[in-house]
Design a protein around this motif. Structure first.
Motif, short mmCIF file in Angstrom:
data_model
loop_
_atom_site.label_atom_id
_atom_site.label_comp_id
_atom_site.label_asym_id
_atom_site.label_seq_id
_atom_site.Cartn_x
_atom_site.Cartn_y
_atom_site.Cartn_z
N ARG A 239 0.83 -1.20 0.00
CA ARG A 239 0.00 0.00 0.00
C ARG A 239 0.87 1.25 0.00
NH1 ARG A 239 -4.88 -1.41 4.30
NH2 ARG A 239 -5.39 -3.48 3.44
N THR A 240 0.57 2.16 -0.91
CA THR A 240 1.36 3.38 -1.05
C THR A 240 1.37 4.18 0.25
OG1 THR A 240 0.86 3.49 -3.41
CG2 THR A 240 1.62 5.51 -2.36
N ALA A 241 0.24 4.26 0.92
CA ALA A 241 0.15 5.05 2.15
C ALA A 241 1.07 4.48 3.23
CB ALA A 241 -1.29 5.09 2.65
N THR A 242 1.19 3.15 3.29
CA THR A 242 2.07 2.52 4.28
C THR A 242 3.53 2.82 3.96
OG1 THR A 242 0.47 0.74 4.60
CG2 THR A 242 2.70 0.36 5.39
N ARG A 243 3.89 2.71 2.70
CA ARG A 243 5.28 3.00 2.31
C ARG A 243 5.64 4.46 2.61
NH1 ARG A 243 3.76 0.06 -2.35
NH2 ARG A 243 3.79 1.98 -3.61
N ARG A 244 4.72 5.37 2.34
CA ARG A 244 4.98 6.78 2.61
C ARG A 244 5.13 7.01 4.12
NH1 ARG A 244 0.75 8.68 0.38
NH2 ARG A 244 1.71 9.00 -1.67
N HIS A 245 4.26 6.37 4.89
CA HIS A 245 4.32 6.51 6.35
C HIS A 245 5.67 6.03 6.88
CE1 HIS A 245 2.82 6.50 10.52
NE2 HIS A 245 3.49 5.36 10.64
N LEU A 246 6.12 4.87 6.43
CA LEU A 246 7.38 4.31 6.92
C LEU A 246 8.58 5.12 6.43
CD1 LEU A 246 6.71 0.47 6.68
CD2 LEU A 246 6.69 1.92 8.71
#
Length: 345
Positions: A239-246
């Motif tokens: 998920r793009t949102a997870t990658r951005r968050h991390l």
């Protein structure tokens, strides 16, 4: 200050590990002793190195360059630096640490982690060459960041696993946060309590890094339960949102500070990436970005730079470290923010 300098004294001292010990500041945290890491510079047959820098190990496959590779027996990293000899590093759990740091021990460890023999030869370039063995690890944060006129930052204030590489960014952010506040104090521009905000802002940032480096270290361990957890993380990372968050977590870009009563969604956050902002902040002074050209900083005018930026939808007051201290479309709350962060002339 001039008299102190003539006597060989300093107004403040910013220190590393030895200074922390001399001040008596405690360093609570967690020490683990169940792992052994070995790191050394080596050489390998050129035929084993691919065009992308990956290391082709017979019987195993390719070790990608500059990435931690986990197996059910340990962790290994292959680092073919463009200058100098390449470096290989391993981490094992449950192995005795009685051997000395040596190429033989590193070669044996790499073979255990990968399950096949790894042809590692001595480095060929000019020395000195790195060969190191470490047992266990520490996650510790100083109980306080200040003792009188002495301040701690970087590794003196916090130690943790280096996995993910967050320590460099955190140390630099410590220095930037403390630097402008010390400069303000030395120039008599600091309002009461400004130096106290250094620990209040940076200690929570250190706890956050300690949290995610401990989590990353757990994910590198062998074992079926860890493998299952990694599979779950693999699904989340799709998920793009997870990658951005991390990504923001690892870089420290997600850090926000409590600036008091919030007057907008950007307050306490890093300033948005605006064209020309790097040049505008070279003075190291607080900066008011005013889209209207009408805002007045009053008695703080000699300590604050004001720039008209018509492209903005809202005015922003930036601290010297580029964190947003105030946001608004009128002057409401501006003086209160200035009073918090800048001493009036």
């Amino acid at each position: 200050m001039r008299g102190a300098a003539l006597r060989g004294e300093a107004a403040f001292l910013v220190g590393a590990d030895t200074v922390r010990k001399l001040t008596g500041i405690e360093f609570p945290g967690v020490t683990t002793d169940d792992s052994v890491s070995r790191t050394g510079q080596v050489s390998v047959p050129l035929a084993m190195v691919g065009a992308d820098g990956g290391l082709a190990v017979p019987g195993f496959g390719v070790l990608p360059p500059f990435r931690h590779l986990r197996t059910e027996r340990g962790l290994i990293t292959w680092a073919p630096f463009p200058a100098g000899d390449p470096l290989i590093s391993t981490v094992e759990w449950g192995q005795p640490a009685e051997d000395e740091a040596s190429l033989d021990a590193l070669r044996a460890s790499a073979s255990r982690v990968l399950g096949v023999n790894v042809p590692l030869d001595p480095p060929t370039g000019p020395g000195p060459h790195l060969m190191r063995r470490l047992s266990g690890g520490n996650t510790r944060i100083a109980s306080r960041y200040r003792a009188g006129r002495v301040f701690l930052l970087g590794d003196a204030a916090h130690v943790h696993s280096a996995i993910g590489g967050p320590g460099l960014n955190m140390g630099l952010q410590d220095a930037v946060n403390l630097g402008w506040k010390l400069a303000a104090a030395l120039c008599d521009h600091a309002p009461e309590g400004l130096l106290g905000t250094y620990e209040a802002e940076r200690s929570p940032a250190a706890r956050r890094v300690a949290m995610h480096t401990q989590a990353q270290s757990l994910l590198t361990r062998p074992g079926g339960e860890v493998t299952a957890l990694r599979e779950l993380f693999g699904e989340l990372l799709a998920r793009t949102a997870t990658r951005r968050h991390l990504a923001n977590l690892l870089s420290g870009a997600d850090i926000t500070y409590d600036m008091g009563p919030a007057t907008g969604p950007l307050v306490g956050r890093r300033a948005p990436d605006l064209p020309g902002l790097r040049e505008l902040t070279r003075t190291g002074r607080p900066l008011l970005l005013d889209p209207t050209g009408t805002l007045d900083v009053g008695v703080w005018a000699s300590h604050v730079d004001t720039v008209t930026v018509p492209e903005l939808d809202t005015a922003l007051l930036l601290r010297p470290d580029c964190y947003v201290a105030w946001q608004g479309t009128t002057g409401e709350g501006l003086y209160e923010a200035l009073e918090t962060w800048v001493r009036a002339a």
